[in-house]
Design a protein around this motif. Structure first.
Motif, PDB file in Angstrom:
ATOM      1  N   ARG A 233       1.443   5.255   2.922  1.00 54.69           N
ATOM      2  CA  ARG A 233       0.447   5.666   1.926  1.00 54.69           C
ATOM      3  C   ARG A 233       0.676   7.121   1.512  1.00 54.69           C
ATOM      4  NH1 ARG A 233      -5.607   4.294   3.326  1.00 54.69           N
ATOM      5  NH2 ARG A 233      -5.040   5.438   5.236  1.00 54.69           N
ATOM      6  N   ALA A 234       0.990   7.963   2.483  1.00 52.34           N
ATOM      7  CA  ALA A 234       1.263   9.366   2.173  1.00 52.34           C
ATOM      8  C   ALA A 234       2.528   9.509   1.330  1.00 52.34           C
ATOM      9  CB  ALA A 234       1.400  10.166   3.466  1.00 52.34           C
ATOM     10  N   ASP A 235       3.552   8.679   1.620  1.00 52.22           N
ATOM     11  CA  ASP A 235       4.803   8.725   0.864  1.00 52.22           C
ATOM     12  C   ASP A 235       4.589   8.438  -0.619  1.00 52.22           C
ATOM     13  OD1 ASP A 235       6.108   9.230   3.228  1.00 52.22           O
ATOM     14  OD2 ASP A 235       6.825   7.174   3.513  1.00 52.22           O
TER      15      ASP A 235
ATOM     16  N   ARG B   8      -3.465   0.887  -0.611  1.00 54.33           N
ATOM     17  CA  ARG B   8      -4.889   0.940  -0.264  1.00 54.33           C
ATOM     18  C   ARG B   8      -5.258  -0.186   0.693  1.00 54.33           C
ATOM     19  NH1 ARG B   8      -8.712   3.830  -2.792  1.00 54.33           N
ATOM     20  NH2 ARG B   8     -10.237   2.174  -2.474  1.00 54.33           N
ATOM     21  N   GLU B   9      -6.251   0.101   1.521  1.00 52.17           N
ATOM     22  CA  GLU B   9      -6.828  -0.917   2.383  1.00 52.17           C
ATOM     23  C   GLU B   9      -8.051  -1.495   1.680  1.00 52.17           C
ATOM     24  OE1 GLU B   9      -8.718  -1.549   6.880  1.00 52.17           O
ATOM     25  OE2 GLU B   9      -8.298   0.476   6.119  1.00 52.17           O
ATOM     26  N   VAL B  10      -8.123  -2.829   1.592  1.00 55.01           N
ATOM     27  CA  VAL B  10      -9.256  -3.496   0.960  1.00 55.01           C
ATOM     28  C   VAL B  10      -9.768  -4.589   1.885  1.00 55.01           C
ATOM     29  CG1 VAL B  10      -8.452  -3.018  -1.385  1.00 55.01           C
ATOM     30  CG2 VAL B  10      -7.748  -5.135  -0.260  1.00 55.01           C
ATOM     31  N   ALA B  11     -11.005  -5.013   1.634  1.00 53.97           N
ATOM     32  CA  ALA B  11     -11.605  -6.153   2.342  1.00 53.97           C
ATOM     33  C   ALA B  11     -11.532  -6.015   3.853  1.00 53.97           C
ATOM     34  CB  ALA B  11     -10.958  -7.456   1.894  1.00 53.97           C
ATOM     35  N   ASP B  12     -11.730  -4.806   4.350  1.00 50.39           N
ATOM     36  CA  ASP B  12     -11.833  -4.566   5.786  1.00 50.39           C
ATOM     37  C   ASP B  12     -10.619  -5.072   6.566  1.00 50.39           C
ATOM     38  OD1 ASP B  12     -12.929  -3.672   8.136  1.00 50.39           O
ATOM     39  OD2 ASP B  12     -14.206  -5.422   8.431  1.00 50.39           O
ATOM     40  N   GLY B  13      -9.453  -4.538   6.243  1.00 47.01           N
ATOM     41  CA  GLY B  13      -8.280  -4.880   7.034  1.00 47.01           C
ATOM     42  C   GLY B  13      -7.110  -5.458   6.276  1.00 47.01           C
TER      43      GLY B  13
ATOM     44  N   ARG C 252      -2.653  -3.516   0.288  1.00 49.16           N
ATOM     45  CA  ARG C 252      -1.909  -3.864  -0.920  1.00 49.16           C
ATOM     46  C   ARG C 252      -1.549  -2.607  -1.701  1.00 49.16           C
ATOM     47  NH1 ARG C 252      -6.619  -6.437  -4.830  1.00 49.16           N
ATOM     48  NH2 ARG C 252      -7.677  -4.471  -5.356  1.00 49.16           N
ATOM     49  N   PHE C 253      -0.519  -2.733  -2.525  1.00 49.20           N
ATOM     50  CA  PHE C 253      -0.183  -1.705  -3.499  1.00 49.20           C
ATOM     51  C   PHE C 253      -0.909  -2.039  -4.790  1.00 49.20           C
ATOM     52  CE2 PHE C 253       3.528  -0.617  -0.850  1.00 49.20           C
ATOM     53  CZ  PHE C 253       3.507   0.763  -0.969  1.00 49.20           C
ATOM     54  N   GLN C 254      -1.429  -1.012  -5.462  1.00 51.94           N
ATOM     55  CA  GLN C 254      -2.065  -1.204  -6.752  1.00 51.94           C
ATOM     56  C   GLN C 254      -1.849   0.039  -7.598  1.00 51.94           C
ATOM     57  OE1 GLN C 254      -6.009  -1.891  -5.182  1.00 51.94           O
ATOM     58  NE2 GLN C 254      -6.666   0.179  -5.677  1.00 51.94           N
ATOM     59  N   SER C 255      -1.993  -0.130  -8.898  1.00 59.03           N
ATOM     60  CA  SER C 255      -1.788   1.002  -9.796  1.00 59.03           C
ATOM     61  C   SER C 255      -2.930   1.993  -9.664  1.00 59.03           C
ATOM     62  CB  SER C 255      -1.685   0.516 -11.245  1.00 59.03           C
ATOM     63  OG  SER C 255      -2.872  -0.153 -11.632  1.00 59.03           O
ATOM     64  N   VAL C 256      -2.632   3.267  -9.886  1.00 59.15           N
ATOM     65  CA  VAL C 256      -3.661   4.294  -9.850  1.00 59.15           C
ATOM     66  C   VAL C 256      -4.459   4.237 -11.151  1.00 59.15           C
ATOM     67  CG1 VAL C 256      -2.303   5.776  -8.334  1.00 59.15           C
ATOM     68  CG2 VAL C 256      -2.088   6.019 -10.826  1.00 59.15           C
ATOM     69  N   PRO C 257      -5.701   4.742 -11.166  1.00 63.55           N
ATOM     70  CA  PRO C 257      -6.533   4.669 -12.379  1.00 63.55           C
ATOM     71  C   PRO C 257      -5.861   5.237 -13.617  1.00 63.55           C
ATOM     72  CG  PRO C 257      -7.863   5.337 -10.504  1.00 63.55           C
ATOM     73  CD  PRO C 257      -6.444   5.322 -10.022  1.00 63.55           C
ATOM     74  N   ALA C 258      -5.038   6.274 -13.456  1.00 67.67           N
ATOM     75  CA  ALA C 258      -4.391   6.894 -14.623  1.00 67.67           C
ATOM     76  C   ALA C 258      -3.432   5.939 -15.325  1.00 67.67           C
ATOM     77  CB  ALA C 258      -3.645   8.155 -14.194  1.00 67.67           C
ATOM     78  N   MET C 259      -3.001   4.879 -14.616  1.00 63.00           N
ATOM     79  CA  MET C 259      -2.073   3.917 -15.211  1.00 63.00           C
ATOM     80  C   MET C 259      -2.772   2.817 -15.992  1.00 63.00           C
ATOM     81  SD  MET C 259       1.176   4.434 -14.761  1.00 63.00           S
ATOM     82  CE  MET C 259       1.793   2.773 -15.010  1.00 63.00           C
TER      83      MET C 259
END
Length: 234
Positions: free
Chosen positions: A48-50, A59-64, A67-74
């Motif tokens: 995540r830091a990389d 990001r971690e979603v749904a308690d555990g 997934r990778f997802q686009s940032v809001p700026a995209m």
């Protein structure tokens, strides 16, 4: 260095090519269980830091689930590639979902009491079909009405880690409209959103409905809208 020598590369490849968020258990399987869950979580934190400051984020979603997802700026850029509109829902559906999310578990009667109108059966069906809510039991009262609650898929689609990440709707802490933008592949909940602390603040839910309405494109449910429901309740 080979692929097997770098577990982060394996995790990165698995997450980037997966159509669904992955659990730590599944990610350990990708590594042939050569590492503990704690070690896998450490790899994920490093990964995540990389990716910080790039077009994608881990990001971690749904308690555990991860997934990778686009940032809001995209978001606006990606809309140019995919101009089709994401599914939108009527005010009735959105209000019903909001009541369930903040008051769960609730019955149809609870929803009707809060919204002040008879529950539209199509609203419940839409949410069940979308796998955002489910029946988790029955209340021990006359008639044993069904109890509704949100699902893990609800958290995944909103990019939330838990229900505590739902925006506060207290009168002094209005959530941002974007926090309720419901569509497949929700980017993220804004960092500025305050976690829900006091459930008594749910009395402000009517104020939030006005914000939700801006996000809605009505669907054609025939003549079973709230107006007809009020005139001809079930």
């Amino acid at each position: 260095m080979t692929l097997n020598d770098n577990p982060k590369w394996i995790l990165e490849g698995a997450l980037l090519t997966s159509d669904v968020p992955l659990s730590v258990t599944t990610l350990r399987e990708c590594l042939d269980k050569r590492y503990t869950k704690t070690q896998v979580l450490e790899f994920l934190a490093e990964l995540r830091a990389d990716w910080q400051g790039r077009a994608l984020e881990l990001r971690e979603v749904a308690d555990g689930l991860w997934r990778f997802q686009s940032v809001p700026a995209m978001r606006d850029i990606l809309r140019k590639l995919h101009p089709e509109q994401a599914p939108k829902y009527t005010r009735t559906v959105m209000e019903t979902l909001a009541v369930i999310a903040y008051r769960q578990p609730v019955t149809r009667g609870d929803i009707e009491k809060i919204r002040g109108v008879t529950v539209n059966p199509n609203a419940i069906k839409t949410l069940l079909d979308r796998n955002w809510i489910e029946v988790i039991g029955r209340r021990e009262t006359v008639g044993h009405p069904e109890l509704f609650a949100t699902t893990r898929q609800f958290l995944v689609d909103l990019g939330l880690n838990s229900l505590q990440d739902l925006p506060s709707i207290g009168p002094d802490q209005e959530p941002q409209v974007e926090a309720f933008e419901l569509f497949e592949g929700q980017n993220q909940t804004p960092e500025s959103v305050t976690r829900v602390k006091d459930r008594s603040a749910l009395k402000a839910i009517d104020d939030e409905h006005a914000r939700l309405e801006d996000l809605i494109e009505p669907l054609d449910f025939g003549d079973d809208d709230d107006a007809s429901q009020e005139k001809h309740p079930e």
